[in-house]
Scaffold this active site. Structure first.
Site, PDB file in Angstrom:
ATOM      1  N   LYS A  18       0.833  -1.211   0.000  1.00  0.00           N
ATOM      2  CA  LYS A  18       0.000   0.000   0.000  1.00  0.00           C
ATOM      3  C   LYS A  18       0.867   1.261   0.000  1.00  0.00           C
ATOM      4  CE  LYS A  18      -1.784   1.535   4.095  1.00  0.00           C
ATOM      5  NZ  LYS A  18      -1.436   2.922   4.406  1.00  0.00           N
ATOM      6  N   ASN A  19       1.861   1.291   0.910  1.00  0.00           N
ATOM      7  CA  ASN A  19       2.617   2.530   1.090  1.00  0.00           C
ATOM      8  C   ASN A  19       3.639   2.783  -0.016  1.00  0.00           C
ATOM      9  OD1 ASN A  19       1.071   3.094   3.268  1.00  0.00           O
ATOM     10  ND2 ASN A  19       2.597   2.473   4.797  1.00  0.00           N
TER      11      ASN A  19
ATOM     12  N   ARG B 105      -4.722  10.270   4.578  1.00  0.00           N
ATOM     13  CA  ARG B 105      -3.696  11.304   4.743  1.00  0.00           C
ATOM     14  C   ARG B 105      -2.706  11.332   3.587  1.00  0.00           C
ATOM     15  NH1 ARG B 105      -2.791  13.463   9.582  1.00  0.00           N
ATOM     16  NH2 ARG B 105      -0.679  13.864   8.887  1.00  0.00           N
TER      17      ARG B 105
ATOM     18  N   CYS C 244      -4.475  12.291  13.635  1.00  0.00           N
ATOM     19  CA  CYS C 244      -5.256  11.069  13.472  1.00  0.00           C
ATOM     20  C   CYS C 244      -5.071  10.208  14.707  1.00  0.00           C
ATOM     21  CB  CYS C 244      -4.885  10.339  12.188  1.00  0.00           C
ATOM     22  SG  CYS C 244      -3.347   9.470  12.292  1.00  0.00           S
TER      23      CYS C 244
ATOM     24  N   ARG D  66       0.807  14.159  13.714  1.00  0.00           N
ATOM     25  CA  ARG D  66       1.274  14.016  12.340  1.00  0.00           C
ATOM     26  C   ARG D  66       1.302  15.328  11.530  1.00  0.00           C
ATOM     27  NH1 ARG D  66      -1.154   8.517   9.944  1.00  0.00           N
ATOM     28  NH2 ARG D  66       0.734   8.589   8.718  1.00  0.00           N
ATOM     29  N   PRO D  67       2.135  16.289  11.951  1.00  0.00           N
ATOM     30  CA  PRO D  67       2.249  17.532  11.174  1.00  0.00           C
ATOM     31  C   PRO D  67       2.926  17.297   9.823  1.00  0.00           C
ATOM     32  CG  PRO D  67       3.880  17.501  12.938  1.00  0.00           C
ATOM     33  CD  PRO D  67       3.045  16.264  13.106  1.00  0.00           C
ATOM     34  N   ILE D  68       2.844  18.283   8.920  1.00  0.00           N
ATOM     35  CA  ILE D  68       3.529  18.154   7.619  1.00  0.00           C
ATOM     36  C   ILE D  68       4.524  19.301   7.422  1.00  0.00           C
ATOM     37  CG2 ILE D  68       1.724  16.782   6.474  1.00  0.00           C
ATOM     38  CD1 ILE D  68       1.006  19.473   4.983  1.00  0.00           C
ATOM     39  N   ASP D  69       5.021  19.830   8.548  1.00  0.00           N
ATOM     40  CA  ASP D  69       5.960  20.965   8.470  1.00  0.00           C
ATOM     41  C   ASP D  69       7.198  20.634   7.627  1.00  0.00           C
ATOM     42  OD1 ASP D  69       6.260  19.234  10.851  1.00  0.00           O
ATOM     43  OD2 ASP D  69       8.104  20.359  11.149  1.00  0.00           O
TER      44      ASP D  69
ATOM     45  N   ASP E 288       4.806   0.109  11.891  1.00  0.00           N
ATOM     46  CA  ASP E 288       3.612  -0.567  11.356  1.00  0.00           C
ATOM     47  C   ASP E 288       3.541  -2.040  11.761  1.00  0.00           C
ATOM     48  OD1 ASP E 288       2.835   1.781  10.210  1.00  0.00           O
ATOM     49  OD2 ASP E 288       3.490   1.286   8.186  1.00  0.00           O
TER      50      ASP E 288
ATOM     51  N   ILE F  85       8.189   6.299  16.958  1.00  0.00           N
ATOM     52  CA  ILE F  85       7.820   7.072  15.763  1.00  0.00           C
ATOM     53  C   ILE F  85       6.562   7.922  15.996  1.00  0.00           C
ATOM     54  CG2 ILE F  85       7.324   6.949  13.261  1.00  0.00           C
ATOM     55  CD1 ILE F  85      10.093   5.831  13.955  1.00  0.00           C
TER      56      ILE F  85
ATOM     57  N   ARG G 207      -8.609  -0.569   4.369  1.00  0.00           N
ATOM     58  CA  ARG G 207      -7.688   0.429   3.815  1.00  0.00           C
ATOM     59  C   ARG G 207      -6.336  -0.202   3.467  1.00  0.00           C
ATOM     60  NH1 ARG G 207      -6.089   4.235   7.590  1.00  0.00           N
ATOM     61  NH2 ARG G 207      -4.774   4.730   5.828  1.00  0.00           N
TER      62      ARG G 207
HETATM   63  N1  EPU Z   1       6.592  14.253  11.255  1.00  0.00           N
HETATM   64  C1  EPU Z   1       6.681  15.590  11.598  1.00  0.00           C
HETATM   65  N2  EPU Z   1       6.642  16.510  10.591  1.00  0.00           N
HETATM   66  C2  EPU Z   1       6.497  16.167   9.282  1.00  0.00           C
HETATM   67  C3  EPU Z   1       6.405  14.803   8.950  1.00  0.00           C
HETATM   68  C4  EPU Z   1       6.453  13.862   9.962  1.00  0.00           C
HETATM   69  O1  EPU Z   1       6.787  15.951  12.766  1.00  0.00           O
HETATM   70  O2  EPU Z   1       6.464  17.061   8.417  1.00  0.00           O
HETATM   71  C5  EPU Z   1       6.666  13.231  12.318  1.00  0.00           C
HETATM   72  C6  EPU Z   1       5.366  12.429  12.458  1.00  0.00           C
HETATM   73  O3  EPU Z   1       4.405  13.089  13.233  1.00  0.00           O
HETATM   74  C7  EPU Z   1       5.875  11.140  13.063  1.00  0.00           C
HETATM   75  C8  EPU Z   1       7.264  10.980  12.417  1.00  0.00           C
HETATM   76  O4  EPU Z   1       7.634  12.270  11.948  1.00  0.00           O
HETATM   77  O5  EPU Z   1       5.999  11.296  14.435  1.00  0.00           O
HETATM   78  C9  EPU Z   1       7.352  10.004  11.266  1.00  0.00           C
HETATM   79  O6  EPU Z   1       6.252  10.178  10.391  1.00  0.00           O
HETATM   80  P1  EPU Z   1       6.333   9.940   8.824  1.00  0.00           P
HETATM   81  O7  EPU Z   1       6.167  11.259   8.151  1.00  0.00           O
HETATM   82  O8  EPU Z   1       7.502   9.119   8.475  1.00  0.00           O
HETATM   83  O9  EPU Z   1       5.001   9.100   8.581  1.00  0.00           O
HETATM   84  P2  EPU Z   1       4.071   9.232   7.320  1.00  0.00           P
HETATM   85  O10 EPU Z   1       4.877   9.508   6.134  1.00  0.00           O
HETATM   86  O11 EPU Z   1       2.932  10.137   7.630  1.00  0.00           O
HETATM   87  C10 EPU Z   1       4.223   6.736   6.579  1.00  0.00           C
HETATM   88  C11 EPU Z   1       3.265   5.600   6.363  1.00  0.00           C
HETATM   89  C12 EPU Z   1       2.746   5.128   7.709  1.00  0.00           C
HETATM   90  C13 EPU Z   1       3.945   4.664   8.546  1.00  0.00           C
HETATM   91  C14 EPU Z   1       4.953   5.815   8.681  1.00  0.00           C
HETATM   92  C15 EPU Z   1       6.212   5.425   9.411  1.00  0.00           C
HETATM   93  C16 EPU Z   1       2.375   6.094   4.174  1.00  0.00           C
HETATM   94  C17 EPU Z   1       1.231   6.489   3.342  1.00  0.00           C
HETATM   95  N3  EPU Z   1       2.188   6.066   5.507  1.00  0.00           N
HETATM   96  O12 EPU Z   1       3.489   7.763   7.235  1.00  0.00           O
HETATM   97  O13 EPU Z   1       1.902   4.017   7.463  1.00  0.00           O
HETATM   98  O14 EPU Z   1       3.515   4.270   9.817  1.00  0.00           O
HETATM   99  O15 EPU Z   1       5.323   6.288   7.375  1.00  0.00           O
HETATM  100  O16 EPU Z   1       6.860   4.397   8.753  1.00  0.00           O
HETATM  101  O17 EPU Z   1       3.436   5.799   3.654  1.00  0.00           O
HETATM  102  C18 EPU Z   1       0.133   2.521   7.878  1.00  0.00           C
HETATM  103  O18 EPU Z   1       0.365   2.008   6.761  1.00  0.00           O
HETATM  104  O19 EPU Z   1      -0.649   1.993   8.719  1.00  0.00           O
HETATM  105  C19 EPU Z   1       0.790   3.778   8.232  1.00  0.00           C
HETATM  106  C20 EPU Z   1       0.368   4.562   9.228  1.00  0.00           C
END
Ligand code: EPU
Length: 435
Positions: free
Chosen positions: A22-23, A92, A116, A121-124, A306, A328, A398
Site C-alpha cells: 500500500k505505502n 492522509r 489522526c 502528524r504535522p507536515i511541516d 507498522d 515514531i 484500507r
Molecule cells: N513528522 C513531523 N513533521 C512532518 C512529517 C512527519 O513531525 O512534516 C513526524 C510524524 O508526526 C511522526 C514521524 O515524523 O511522528 C514520522 O512520520 P512519517 O512522516 O515518516 O510518517 P508518514 O509519512 O505520515 C508513513 C506511512 C505510515 C507509517 C509511517 C512510518 C504512508 C502512506 N504512511 O506515514 O503508514 O507508519 O510512514 O513508517 O506511507 C500505515 O500504513 O498503517 C501507516 C500509518
C-alpha cells in the site's frame, strides 16, 4: 456496517500470498501526475486507499482503468489541482499530491490533514522542503494553497526521516532545475520503490536506500513503455507471519522480498519461532511456547512502527514480560486497551508498554482504532478462546486486501458479517457458512 468474527484457537497452516505494498502503491499512483501520458502499473493492491487515490486522480482529470492485468492511469491532462477535504480526511496520503502538482502545474491546493488516531502528524517538513525548492504556501479555510513559479534545486535537511515528507519533496525535485540533495531522507523500501518508478519515467536520482538522496532535475518526464510492478508488502507479510506465530502454526508467506523483513524476522526468532527464508518467501513454524521479547520501533532498517501492534498481540501470550517502545508516533498504543479487554496484561506510560504474558486470551467484542491496531486485534482473536468480534473494520479494508479470505485459506475460522448480528448462534452460523 460490517465486522469480523473469529472463532479462535486453530493453528494456521499453508501458504499466503502478499499483494503489492500500500505505502509504495499510493505514492507511485500519485507520481503518475508528473509525466503526461498513459502509465501502466501491476501488483497494485485492491484496497480502499487505492480506490480513494484513483478517485482523487480522476477528479484531477486523470482517469484510470484495469486492462490486460495492468492498472492504466491517463495523466495526459491535469484539469484541477486540488485535493479536497472529503478525500484527505479519509486518507492522509493524499497530501502527496502537493509535490507533483507544484512541479507539473506550478500550483496546488490541498486540504491540511488533521491529526489522526496515532498522533498529531504535522507536515511541516514537507512544506519546509518544498519551500526550499521555491514553493510559497498560504493557509486559508483549512487548505494549503501552494504556488511554484519555478522550482530550483536546493540542499534540504529534514529534522526527521519522514517517509511521505521525503516522497513529496523528491517528487517536486525531479522536475526542478539543478541539483537537490535531501539529507536525513527516509530509507524505507517504499521510498526506494518510488525512486525506481521515477527512474523509469526518466528521473535522475541517486542514493536510494541511504539517508541522502541526490536528484538532478530534468525538464520533462515520460511514462515508461513497460508496466511497473509495485514492491510486495512487507507489513502485510509481517502480519501473516505473526498470525502463524500467535496460533502456533506453519505458514509460508510469498510475494515479498525477505531482505525487507529482516527486523521483523529477527524479532519473531527472539519470540521463539523458527523462520526459513526463501528467495521471495518466508516460512514461520512454531511448536514451542512464545517467549517474551523487547522491541523498539525505528525508521528503516529498524523495526517498523507498522509492525508494533501485531507484535504486541504476540507478547500478550508470550512467557515472561516484554517491553515495547514506540519511537515514531506518540499515540500508537490504542490497541492496548482493547487487548486488555481480551484478558491481556498491558500497561503503558508515554511511549513504553510493558506486556506481561498470560496463558490464554478470551474472545470479546473489540473496536479497531487504526489500520495496524485492527490487524493486532484480528491476530489476538485467532489465538483466543471463543468468539472475537472486531468492529470498525473499514480500517482493515484500507490496508489488507482479502484478509478474511487469506486467513481462511490457511485454516482460520473467520468471517465478515453485519455488525447488527450479535446473537452467538447466528455468529456461529455465519462462520459455518463461510467455511
Ligand atoms: N513528522 C513531523 N513533521 C512532518 C512529517 C512527519 O513531525 O512534516 C513526524 C510524524 O508526526 C511522526 C514521524 O515524523 O511522528 C514520522 O512520520 P512519517 O512522516 O515518516 O510518517 P508518514 O509519512 O505520515 C508513513 C506511512 C505510515 C507509517 C509511517 C512510518 C504512508 C502512506 N504512511 O506515514 O503508514 O507508519 O510512514 O513508517 O506511507 C500505515 O500504513 O498503517 C501507516 C500509518
Amino acid at each position: 456496517m460490517e465486522k469480523i468474527v473469529i472463532d479462535g484457537g486453530r493453528p494456521l497452516r499453508g501458504t499466503i500470498h502478499c499483494d503489492g505494498a500500500k505505502n509504495a502503491a499510493l505514492p507511485i499512483l500519485i507520481a503518475t501526475l508528473l509525466a503526461p501520458g498513459e502509465h501502466r502499473l501491476t501488483n497494485v493492491p485492491e484496497l480502499a486507499d487505492t480506490s480513494s487515490t484513483l478517485s482523487l486522480l480522476g477528479r484531477m482529470g486523470c482517469p484510470s482503468l484495469v486492462h490486460d492485468d495492468a492498472l492504466r492511469v491517463d495523466a495526459t491532462r491535469i484539469a484541477f489541482c486540488e485535493a479536497p477535504y472529503d478525500v484527505v480526511r479519509k486518507m492522509r496520503a493524499s497530501v502527496l499530491v502537493l509535490g507533483p502538482l507544484l512541479a507539473r502545474c506550478g500550483e496546488a491546493k490541498v486540504s491540511l490533514p488533521g491529526g489522526c488516531a496515532i498522533g498529531t502528524r504535522p507536515i511541516d517538513q514537507h512544506l519546509k522542503g518544498l519551500e526550499a525548492l521555491g514553493c510559497r504556501f498560504e493557509l486559508s479555510g483549512g487548505y494549503i494553497h501552494g504556488i511554484a513559479p519555478a522550482l530550483k534545486g536546493a540542499e534540504i535537511h529534514l529534522d526527521m526521516p519522514t517517509v511521505t515528507g521525503t516522497e513529496n519533496i523528491l517528487m517536486a525535485a525531479v522536475l526542478a532545475s539543478g541539483t537537490t540533495r535531501i539529507h536525513n531522507a527516509a530509507r524505507e523500501p517504499e521510498v526506494t520503490d518510488l525512486v525506481r518508478f521515477l527512474r523509469t519515467l526518466g528521473a535522475k536520482i541517486e542514493g536510494d536506500g541511504t539517508s541522502t538522496l541526490t536528484i538532478e532535475g530534468v525538464s520533462r518526464l515520460t511514462p515508461a513503455s513497460r508496466p511497473y510492478s509495485v514492491v510486495g508488502d512487507r507489513i502485510e507479510a509481517g502480519t501473516y507471519l505473526c498470525a502463524a506465530a500467535i496460533t502456533g502454526g506453519d505458514v509460508e508467506v510469498t510475494g515479498c522480498d525477505p531482505a525487507l523483513l529482516e527486523s521483523t524476522v529477527a524479532k519473531l526468532r527472539e519470540a521463539g519461532c523458527t523462520l526459513t527464508v526463501g528467495e521471495q518467501s518466508v516460512r514461520l513454524q512454531r511448536d514451542t511456547p512464545l517467549q517474551a521479547f523487547n522491541a523498539r520501533t525505528e525508521p528503516y532498517p529498524g523495526l517498523a512502527t507498522d509492525m508494533q501492534a501485531q507484535l504486541m498481540s504476540l507478547a500478550c501470550l508470550a512467557r515472561g514480560t516484554s517491553r515495547i517502545e514506540e519511537t515514531i508516533f506518540e499515540n500508537r498504543f490504542m490497541h492496548a486497551a482493547e487487548l486488555t479487554r481480551m484478558g491481556a496484561d498491558v500497561q503503558h506510560t508515554g511511549r513504553i508498554a510493558t506486556v506481561v504474558g498470560v496463558p490464554t486470551l478470551q474472545g470479546a467484542a473489540v473496536m479497531a482504532s487504526d489500520l495496524r491496531a485492527s490487524a493486532a486485534l484480528v491476530l489476538a482473536g485467532l489465538a483466543s478462546e471463543g468468539l472475537t468480534e472486531v468492529l470498525r473494520i473499514y480500517h482493515l479494508d484500507r490496508g489488507y486486501h482479502d484478509l478474511v479470505g487469506k486467513l481462511r485459506g490457511v485454516g482460520a475460522r473467520i468471517a465478515r458479517t453485519s455488525d447488527a448480528i450479535t446473537d452467538r448462534s447466528e455468529l456461529s452460523a455465519a462462520l459455518d457458512a463461510a467455511a
